[in-house]
Enzyme design. Sequence first.
Site, PDB file in Angstrom:
ATOM      1  N   HIS A 127      -7.961  -5.262  -0.823  1.00 43.62           N
ATOM      2  CA  HIS A 127      -6.690  -4.645  -0.452  1.00 43.62           C
ATOM      3  C   HIS A 127      -6.152  -5.273   0.834  1.00 43.62           C
ATOM      4  CE1 HIS A 127      -3.771  -1.400  -0.625  1.00 43.62           C
ATOM      5  NE2 HIS A 127      -4.066  -0.999   0.595  1.00 43.62           N
ATOM      6  N   GLU A 146      -9.249  -4.592  -4.974  1.00 46.52           N
ATOM      7  CA  GLU A 146      -8.602  -3.797  -3.931  1.00 46.52           C
ATOM      8  C   GLU A 146      -9.591  -2.962  -3.112  1.00 46.52           C
ATOM      9  OE1 GLU A 146      -5.284  -3.517  -3.218  1.00 46.52           O
ATOM     10  OE2 GLU A 146      -4.180  -4.201  -4.987  1.00 46.52           O
ATOM     11  N   SER A 153       0.838  -1.193   0.000  1.00 50.24           N
ATOM     12  CA  SER A 153       0.000   0.000   0.000  1.00 50.24           C
ATOM     13  C   SER A 153       0.878   1.249   0.000  1.00 50.24           C
ATOM     14  CB  SER A 153      -0.971  -0.049   1.176  1.00 50.24           C
ATOM     15  OG  SER A 153      -1.991   0.904   1.028  1.00 50.24           O
TER      16      SER A 153
END
Length: 484
Positions: free
Chosen positions: A415, A320, A188
């Site tokens: 995600h 995600e 991330s």
Amino acid sequence: MAEPIATTTSGRVRGIRGGGVVRFRAVPYAAAPTGDLRFAAPRPAPRWDGVRAADRVGPVAPQQAAGELPGLDVSVLRGPEWSGGDDYLTAEITRPDQDGAGLPVLVFVHGGAFVSGGGAAPLYDGAAFARSGVVLVAINHRLGAEGFAPIGETNVGLRDQLAALRWVRENAAAFGGDPGNVTVCGQSSGAMSIADLLGSPLLDGLVDRAIVQSGHTGMTRSRDLGRALVESLARHLGVPATAEAFRRVGVRELLAAQAAVMAPGGAPDLRDEHGHDPSFRLSAFLPVHGDDVLPVPPGEAVAAGSAAGIDVLVSTCREEMALYLAASGVVDSTTDEQAVAALGASHPDASGVLAAYGLGRRPAGEALSAALTDLVFRLPAREFAARHRDSGGRTHVAEFTWRSPRFGGRLGACHGLELPFVFHNLAVATGPTGLLGEEPDRALADRLHGAWVSFVATGDPGWPEHRGGHVFTAGPEPGAAGPR
């Protein structure tokens, strides 16, 4: 059995052993960023006498308490809440509990939208990597306004990461690692950071490989927009927009101003000249380009070959944005008008983009989630991979597709879902409120963790390089994995 003691460039540290591994906790790689060191490049950690105990988790970087997602425990991704403490430019080091040297080293940079998280989060426990013969080093760095607002020196959070990588080169051997075989991995915002540093001349010689999980080079701002953010913070605080003035502001007071800036309507217009906000309003705080860390937008540098000598593995998750939109219920409640307004705040052609993702033919929340998954993560990650490949770099690409059963399957391959598999740490994310549900695919964890270990050790994860669009797919159905 002798106590586990390692000698670093600042002094000796004593770790703890258990479960076949040795841990050294909260080992400083740089001096505490206080006083004149706030908003300044990191300085080396001061030396100490005797043996420093490295048996407890240390403080994390200043940050606000993270918001919750109903019915979902994401604390395993975030780690302990901030509760004060200045000496947080530290590393969590895990190695096998056996004599040996020359082990491959993996440095992990946590995510958290550039404003939250820490290297000691339960999900990032390095025991499985250590048992697989890898020295895992998970680091903290400055966050939010302290690290990513250009107050004083620019890109202080990235400078922290560079300092940590220099420290690893100098100290890896003390923990059984090979200083000539170092991989850096981020997820991330950590992955965005690592991708950016691949475009930095200051990374030269510090790493051999990089793993970029749900990240790319597309999330930076110009220095002018970064300066507009600093001026907005200064107005909230009622102080001049200078480093000297900001150093007189208490950390908690600065966090309150940071929260005000990040609240809806609180920040200045941070869209670029094309009407695009590269963060898609996920964070006001991003690295800036135009300084010595990132002289040009890092994607341009990578395309010009800045990282051609570094092996790179790029990975994304197929769904995600479901982490944010499915768990919160937004995917079910969003209207067509709300979807256009949400994307329009950061994209100049929201209506056209959402139409291409089925707006008007499918529920608006699903169209928005699919569009944001591609715009925020998947497409710029693939562009980053192609730029590295076309510049002559060895590049591998993966897509994680195993779908969580949570929220009736709506969480999908969201995600961060690959992390429990990569770290082979399924237990901390399993259960009625866990990301993985009750029965995660252990065989997939074996394969994915093994692929990352192989890449860290040799540069080969076990599938072909990214030529002709080759992408490794991890888990299109539970228990399956293969190329696509």
